[in-house]
Design an enzyme around this catalytic site. Structure first.
Site, PDB file in Angstrom:
ATOM      1  N   ASP A 162      -9.018  11.433 -48.599  1.00  0.00           N
ATOM      2  CA  ASP A 162      -7.789  10.904 -49.165  1.00  0.00           C
ATOM      3  C   ASP A 162      -7.058  10.058 -48.122  1.00  0.00           C
ATOM      4  O   ASP A 162      -6.920  10.463 -46.971  1.00  0.00           O
ATOM      5  CB  ASP A 162      -6.904  12.078 -49.613  1.00  0.00           C
ATOM      6  CG  ASP A 162      -5.576  11.635 -50.184  1.00  0.00           C
ATOM      7  OD1 ASP A 162      -5.570  11.007 -51.249  1.00  0.00           O
ATOM      8  OD2 ASP A 162      -4.545  11.929 -49.549  1.00  0.00           O
TER       9      ASP A 162
ATOM     10  N   GLU B 249     -11.152   6.825 -49.198  1.00  0.00           N
ATOM     11  CA  GLU B 249     -10.156   6.125 -49.989  1.00  0.00           C
ATOM     12  C   GLU B 249      -9.526   5.148 -48.998  1.00  0.00           C
ATOM     13  O   GLU B 249      -8.711   5.551 -48.157  1.00  0.00           O
ATOM     14  CB  GLU B 249      -9.104   7.083 -50.548  1.00  0.00           C
ATOM     15  CG  GLU B 249      -8.077   6.363 -51.407  1.00  0.00           C
ATOM     16  CD  GLU B 249      -6.934   7.264 -51.853  1.00  0.00           C
ATOM     17  OE1 GLU B 249      -6.408   7.039 -52.955  1.00  0.00           O
ATOM     18  OE2 GLU B 249      -6.556   8.176 -51.096  1.00  0.00           O
TER      19      GLU B 249
END
Length: 702
Positions: free
Chosen positions: A350, A386
């Site tokens: 993330d 990401e």
């Protein structure tokens, strides 16, 4: 009283031996460290307190005889409380071990869990003297005792990978055909019924949303909402007890392992969504639960000119300082643990750009990447970034090192625009479905580096993407201000659900066109779990706090949803069958030696090849793509077709006549996006096809 020995500084955390347990915790600036044992998770006072005397390289350590697995413990750490200098030690606050293998529960919110007096006008410059033992989760001593029974990781090649992003709870919470006690748990996902569903769909990897122990922020708790997505981690080694079927502290570890073992036995990999960019402790007004009280200066990025405040590139209040050796060690130790002890097959990081920030700039040569590249354990698993954060220069799609794959946000946006805007971006569309060579080819990467997706947990589901023009996040109780306004979506005339058959038909066709596009694109496809059964969040594009029917999968499938599920299964089988859809290398666009054809040919509806001018003229919207398997390296071990395929995409509002090569006259349509077509293949007998509006087709050469 326990017998104490100096113990060892490595490994950190609680390590169990035959005669006791070694405890080790890192703090550079502490003046005293105490270890406390508790009989139950909610005790106000410890059953025993031990003051650590030994310290090597800033690691405080002690060996305590007689401590067995299942023992509950935490730390208190003393030192200067000078928030204006970035120091936030408070011995009144009980602290979770960053290396804890299991954690007992979520936080019970009380003002005592804050290091400052929440009633003071001085805010975080004040000092709290309240004891918070009853309200802070406890760390659990654990010793591995799981039998993997020889089950090995599937080790599926990237170009054979099909990812299914899902939430552990949401996937099975409403599933009536599995035991009620395991719905919404690790055991639910690892049950044979759900594994059979994934296998039947053709999935090779489940990408599970965060399953490391998280905390639901107090502001959500006050609104009777919850941190459903789980992107506020507090324990980087601990499986989240939310998903345990027993809720007994420690049991969640073996339950997670059993889920992984069951998936591996069925040749399905497990990829974890991990959040090493920030923690659940928030900004200067957040709670003191672990890192902030252990050594705030070490673990977090602080503003250089005013270290009272955090340097936040995550939008959550704080950013972990992955440039500090201890923080980097914590992350690497955690990753190795999940690989070696929990047997996961990869990670999706993330806001990975936040980890790449050496000091304050994104730097792809940061220590984080250097160490992963050299690590013999971490470097061998699937690594997905990401590739953005909210800081300056944080959008880094295509900029990660060679071993990394990336969530390709440019792919997502280009595919949505192509279909919504009726083909105006045809050049970028062609680039994206070719594996985004402009982003990855020059850096020595392959098409699989592009994780292709149309939808993900963050945003509309695919059904909502074709049913809502605007977001509808009112249930998040933030005046519909959260979530993006740039959805690149359309509703075909009515906002939300409708019984209008014409609109339902158009939506069904668009969803099928999305799936055909996604599963014929070069790269690694990712399906958002539930898209194959028209899962809706009722227009909520940021359902992070919705632990309810908004987020849970509705498994009561009517005929319309069953037909789409069968369509997706068919499309996945096509991707698996035809080698040209899963190339290991990029197209060259050149004539294949020994033939008179190219490996890829882009054609206009009149059947002629696209010229340079055609790509930029703005006159072309629909396009055909001939994919040639001749000359492909034959590396597939399973039965695979090396036949040639032709893809046709018509995003316009008009039916068009599309000319195909003469040798394709007796080709067959193996799938298209027309909802009324359920039985394939469909034979053709002409070199001109009538291509319906807003539709996609796949032809197999005769």
């Amino acid at each position: 009283m326990y017998n104490l020995k100096p113990g060892h500084s490595y490994p950190q955390g609680a390590t169990v031996y035959e005669d006791g347990t070694n405890f080790a915790i890192y703090s550079e600036n502490a003046t005293a460290v105490s270890l406390e044992f508790y009989d139950t998770p909610y005790d106000e006072y410890p059953s025993e307190t031990i003051h650590l005397k030994e310290k090597d390289g800033y690691i405080w350590h002690v060996f305590v005889s007689g401590i067995k697995p299942g023992t509950l413990y935490n730390y208190r750490i003393d030192g200067p409380y000078k928030p204006e200098l970035g120091l936030r030690f408070n011995k009144n606050k009980l602290l979770i071990d960053p290396y804890a293998r299991a954690i007992t529960s979520d936080v019970t919110w009380n003002k005592s869990v804050y290091g400052y007096d929440t009633d003071s006008d001085q805010k975080d410059l004040s000092f709290s003297t309240e004891n918070d033992s009853q309200f802070v989760p406890k760390s659990v001593v654990y010793k591995d005792n799981f039998d993997w029974k020889g089950v090995e990781n599937p080790d599926i090649p990237w170009n054979n990978t099909l990812i299914y992003e899902t939430h552990i709870k949401g996937f099975t919470k409403l599933r009536a055909d599995i035991g009620e006690n395991i719905r919404g748990t690790y055991s639910g996902l690892g049950s044979q019924k759900m594994i059979d569903y994934l296998k039947d769909l053709g999935i090779t990897a489940v990408e599970i949303m965060p399953a490391q122990q998280e905390v639901t922020a107090e502001y959500l708790y006050d609104k009777k909402l919850t941190n459903y997505w789980g992107y506020d981690t507090i324990g980087y080694f601990a499986p989240d007890i939310r998903f345990s079927s027993t809720k007994k502290p420690g049991d969640q570890i073996n339950e997670f392992k059993n889920m992984v073992k069951n998936l591996h036995e069925n040749n399905i990999e497990v990829i974890m969504d991990v959040v090493y960019n920030h923690t659940a402790e928030g900004n200067e007004l957040g709670p003191t639960l672990s890192f902030k009280g252990i050594d705030n200066l070490v673990y977090y990025k602080l503003q250089a000119d005013n270290p009272r405040y955090y340097y936040d590139v995550t939008g959550t209040g704080n950013s972990l300082d992955a440039g500090h050796p201890q923080v980097l060690r914590l992350i690497m130790d955690s990753l190795r643990y999940w690989i070696t002890e929990m047997h996961v097959d990869g990670f999706r990081f993330d806001l990975a750009s936040a980890l790449a920030r050496q000091l304050y700039d994104v730097n792809s040569l940061s220590a984080f990447f250097d160490i992963i590249y050299q690590d013999p354990v971490i470097s061998r698993v699937k690594l997905i970034a990401e590739p953005w954060d909210v800081g300056p220069g944080g959008y880094q799609v295509g900029e990660f090192p060679p071993m990394w794959a990336e969530w390709n946000g440019k792919y997502r946006d280009a595919i949505r625009h192509y279909w919504k805007d009726r083909g105006v971006n045809i050049s970028e569309f062609a680039t994206r479905i070719s594996g985004s060579p402009d982003l990855y080819q020059t850096s020595g990467r392959r098409p699989h580096s592009s994780i292709n997706y149309v939808t993900s947990h963050d945003g509309f589901t695919m059904y909502d993407l074709v049913s809502y023009t605007n977001k509808h996040n009112e249930n998040n109780l933030n005046d519909n201000k959260d979530g993006t306004d740039d959805n690149i979506s359309e509703n075909f005339g009515i906002e939300g659900k409708t019984e209008d058959n014409k609109i339902k038909y158009l939506r069904n066709k668009r969803i099928r066109s999305f799936f055909i596009t996604l599963l014929t694109s070069q790269g690694s496809p990712m399906i958002l779990g539930g898209d194959e059964i028209m899962r809706t969040q009722n227009g909520n594009n940021n359902a992070y706090c919705q632990d309810n029917e908004i987020s849970w999968y509705d498994w009561n499938l009517d005929d319309e949803r069953l037909k789409l599920l069968n369509f997706v299964k068919n499309m996945v089988n096509i991707r698996k069958k035809y080698a040209v859809l899963r190339r290991r290398n990029f197209f060259k666009g050149e004539i294949i030696p020994g033939t008179d054809i190219k490996d890829v040919i882009w054609v206009k509806p009149d059947g002629t090849e696209m010229s340079e001018e055609d790509w930029t003229s703005g006159n072309n919207k629909a396009i055909g793509v001939i994919l040639t398997a001749i000359g492909m390296e034959r590396v597939f071990s399973e039965p695979v077709s090396y036949d040639n395929l032709m893809l046709i995409f018509n995003p316009t509002e008009d039916k068009i006549n599309f000319s195909i090569p003469k040798r394709w006259k007796k080709a067959q349509i193996i799938i298209d996006s027309l909802p009324e077509h359920e039985n394939f293949p469909i034979g053709i007998s002409d070199t001109v096809l009538n291509i319906e509006p807003q539709s996609a087709y796949i032809l197999e050469e005769p």
